[in-house]
Design a protein around this motif. Structure first.
Motif, PDB file in Angstrom:
ATOM      1  N   ARG A 281       0.755  -1.274  -0.149  1.00  0.00           N
ATOM      2  CA  ARG A 281       0.026   0.081   0.168  1.00  0.00           C
ATOM      3  C   ARG A 281       0.970   1.103  -0.056  1.00  0.00           C
ATOM      4  O   ARG A 281       1.759   1.289   0.746  1.00  0.00           O
ATOM      5  N   VAL A 282       0.406   2.230  -0.958  1.00  0.00           N
ATOM      6  CA  VAL A 282       1.358   3.525  -0.920  1.00  0.00           C
ATOM      7  C   VAL A 282       0.132   4.654  -0.975  1.00  0.00           C
ATOM      8  O   VAL A 282      -0.815   4.491  -1.749  1.00  0.00           O
ATOM      9  N   PRO A 283       0.521   5.691  -0.075  1.00  0.00           N
ATOM     10  CA  PRO A 283      -0.900   6.790   0.085  1.00  0.00           C
ATOM     11  C   PRO A 283      -0.702   7.579  -1.314  1.00  0.00           C
ATOM     12  O   PRO A 283      -0.679   8.784  -1.124  1.00  0.00           O
ATOM     13  N   VAL A 284      -1.223   7.123  -2.569  1.00  0.00           N
ATOM     14  CA  VAL A 284      -1.437   7.581  -3.551  1.00  0.00           C
ATOM     15  C   VAL A 284      -2.314   8.679  -3.640  1.00  0.00           C
ATOM     16  O   VAL A 284      -2.415   9.884  -4.106  1.00  0.00           O
ATOM     17  N   THR A 285      -3.589   8.580  -2.743  1.00  0.00           N
ATOM     18  CA  THR A 285      -4.800   9.450  -2.779  1.00  0.00           C
ATOM     19  C   THR A 285      -4.326  10.839  -1.988  1.00  0.00           C
ATOM     20  O   THR A 285      -4.935  11.532  -2.077  1.00  0.00           O
ATOM     21  N   MET A 286      -3.055  10.683  -1.120  1.00  0.00           N
ATOM     22  CA  MET A 286      -2.554  11.904  -0.684  1.00  0.00           C
ATOM     23  C   MET A 286      -2.002  12.820  -1.663  1.00  0.00           C
ATOM     24  O   MET A 286      -1.849  14.186  -1.371  1.00  0.00           O
ATOM     25  N   LEU A 287      -1.690  12.597  -2.831  1.00  0.00           N
ATOM     26  CA  LEU A 287      -1.215  13.314  -3.886  1.00  0.00           C
ATOM     27  C   LEU A 287      -2.087  14.132  -4.473  1.00  0.00           C
ATOM     28  O   LEU A 287      -3.524  13.816  -4.334  1.00  0.00           O
ATOM     29  N   SER A 288      -1.823  15.195  -5.187  1.00  0.00           N
ATOM     30  CA  SER A 288      -2.471  16.103  -5.985  1.00  0.00           C
ATOM     31  C   SER A 288      -3.421  15.226  -7.018  1.00  0.00           C
ATOM     32  O   SER A 288      -2.608  14.159  -7.327  1.00  0.00           O
ATOM     33  N   LYS A 289      -4.373  15.910  -7.681  1.00  0.00           N
ATOM     34  CA  LYS A 289      -5.175  15.056  -8.716  1.00  0.00           C
ATOM     35  C   LYS A 289      -4.061  14.892 -10.154  1.00  0.00           C
ATOM     36  O   LYS A 289      -4.221  14.224 -10.455  1.00  0.00           O
TER      37      LYS A 289
ATOM     38  N   TRP B 123      -0.797  14.673  -9.881  1.00  0.00           N
ATOM     39  CA  TRP B 123       0.045  13.656  -9.578  1.00  0.00           C
ATOM     40  C   TRP B 123      -0.557  12.326  -9.725  1.00  0.00           C
ATOM     41  O   TRP B 123      -0.014  11.333 -10.259  1.00  0.00           O
ATOM     42  N   GLN B 124      -1.900  12.202  -9.368  1.00  0.00           N
ATOM     43  CA  GLN B 124      -2.602  10.922  -9.388  1.00  0.00           C
ATOM     44  C   GLN B 124      -2.759  10.445 -11.001  1.00  0.00           C
ATOM     45  O   GLN B 124      -2.768   9.413 -11.461  1.00  0.00           O
ATOM     46  N   LEU B 125      -3.168  11.544 -11.676  1.00  0.00           N
ATOM     47  CA  LEU B 125      -3.214  11.425 -13.171  1.00  0.00           C
ATOM     48  C   LEU B 125      -1.761  10.847 -13.749  1.00  0.00           C
ATOM     49  O   LEU B 125      -1.838  10.076 -14.548  1.00  0.00           O
ATOM     50  N   SER B 126      -0.860  11.482 -13.349  1.00  0.00           N
ATOM     51  CA  SER B 126       0.577  11.304 -14.106  1.00  0.00           C
ATOM     52  C   SER B 126       0.934   9.718 -13.593  1.00  0.00           C
ATOM     53  O   SER B 126       1.562   9.158 -14.439  1.00  0.00           O
ATOM     54  N   VAL B 127       0.672   9.316 -12.231  1.00  0.00           N
ATOM     55  CA  VAL B 127       1.025   8.103 -12.063  1.00  0.00           C
ATOM     56  C   VAL B 127       0.350   7.047 -12.551  1.00  0.00           C
ATOM     57  O   VAL B 127       0.980   6.117 -13.314  1.00  0.00           O
TER      58      VAL B 127
ATOM     59  N   GLY C 235       9.785   9.108 -12.679  1.00  0.00           N
ATOM     60  CA  GLY C 235       9.752   8.231 -11.434  1.00  0.00           C
ATOM     61  C   GLY C 235      10.723   9.072 -10.507  1.00  0.00           C
ATOM     62  O   GLY C 235      10.823   8.892  -9.147  1.00  0.00           O
ATOM     63  N   GLN C 236      11.769   9.952 -10.926  1.00  0.00           N
ATOM     64  CA  GLN C 236      12.623  10.694 -10.061  1.00  0.00           C
ATOM     65  C   GLN C 236      11.662  11.932  -9.340  1.00  0.00           C
ATOM     66  O   GLN C 236      12.000  12.246  -8.242  1.00  0.00           O
ATOM     67  N   ALA C 237      10.933  12.670 -10.126  1.00  0.00           N
ATOM     68  CA  ALA C 237      10.362  13.815  -9.704  1.00  0.00           C
ATOM     69  C   ALA C 237       9.004  13.575  -8.826  1.00  0.00           C
ATOM     70  O   ALA C 237       8.660  14.364  -8.143  1.00  0.00           O
ATOM     71  N   ALA C 238       8.608  12.324  -8.967  1.00  0.00           N
ATOM     72  CA  ALA C 238       7.407  11.825  -8.280  1.00  0.00           C
ATOM     73  C   ALA C 238       7.677  12.064  -6.939  1.00  0.00           C
ATOM     74  O   ALA C 238       8.703  11.902  -6.290  1.00  0.00           O
TER      75      ALA C 238
END
Length: 292
Positions: A62-70, A72-76, A178-181
């Protein structure tokens, strides 16, 4: 396939061995792609990404992806799978339309493109060492293409070379993302590969009309591509960079073009002459110069 920088240093031998495992597996990728020529490139891409997802399942947590901005979530969840799909499919198609050694070498210029992209995003400009390194690396690719250009053009191989360059651009963008995320992508890798596999399957249905599971050598080569270069190698590379010195480990990756060219020659896929080794050395020198 992205350089992750870490200050944590474990046993140098462990990190070096892990990096060598990744380098060897990446070097085998062009030969395995040649063995799978009887399979459709898009179907081979889907099979490879599925096998890669299965190989990297132990990393998933589990990784807290939901904590990211919209954004960044779209980018990931969309950007990264699209880049993976673009890199792998362009690589496979490019090797069908152009000679394998030349197409593979063009794809392996991605570290130079990654360095240039990182410099531009960080400093807002390109540094001279990066520009010179890029010119040296691409002169190696030009050395391989020169005889065809002088003999009257590239013919149908032009599209293959363009797709190989597109694959390099996709890997460079993937590495930079991957580096900037704001979080590590490695724990998400199995799911990202599955999303990329779904994209490849959809593209195969739209463009080819049906999906057929490869058979024989193509099936084994596709599974090996996913388990090795796009599975275990990515895990080993992540471990090497996170547990070792990035400067030492990263320099080992520049040996991939040389080893890949040697394996293609040994397997009889490419003809042995002076150009492939010289071109591979120029790519390595260019990567080292750009990465300083």
């Amino acid at each position: 396939m992205y350089p992750a920088h870490s200050t944590v240093v474990a046993s140098p031998w462990y990190s070096i061995v892990a990096a060598l495992v990744a380098v060897m597996l990446w070097s085998v990728a062009p030969l395995l792609a040649e063995l799978a020529r009887t399979s459709s490139p898009l179907q081979l891409t889907a099979l490879t990404l599925l096998a890669g997802a299965l190989a990297t399942l132990p990393l998933s947590h589990r990784v807290p992806v939901t904590m990211l901005s919209k954004r960044w979530q779209l980018s990931v969840w969309l950007g990264v799978p699209l880049l993976i799909f673009g890199a792998v499919s362009s690589y496979f198609i490019g090797m069908r339309l152009a000679p394998a050694a030349e197409a593979a070498l063009i794809t392996y210029t991605w570290p130079v493109l990654f360095v240039l992209l990182s410099q531009w995003s960080r400093f807002g400009k390109l540094r001279m060492a990066g520009v010179i390194g890029a010119l040296i690396a691409f002169s190696g690719a030009a050395l391989l293409l020169l005889p065809q250009a002088l003999s009257g053009g590239f013919g149908g191989a032009t599209t293959g070379y363009a797709l190989a360059l597109l694959a390099a651009c996709c890997w460079a963008l993937y590495s930079w993302l991957g580096q900037a995320a704001p979080l590590a992508l490695t724990p998400l890798l199995p799911r990202l590969l599955l999303v990329a596999c779904a994209i490849a399957t959809s593209a195969s249905l739209l463009m080819e009309g049906s999906i057929e599971v490869p058979s024989g050598d193509a099936l084994l080569a596709g599974i090996a591509l996913g388990l090795g270069p796009y599975g275990i190698a990515m895990v080993a590379w992540d471990k090497a960079l996170r547990l070792g010195q990035a400067s030492i480990v990263g320099s080992l990756a520049y040996g991939v073009p040389i080893l890949a060219a040697a394996l293609l020659v040994a397997a009889g896929v490419s003809v042995l002459d002076w150009r492939p080794p010289c071109a591979a050395m120029l790519v390595v020198v260019g990567c080292l110069k750009a990465g300083r």
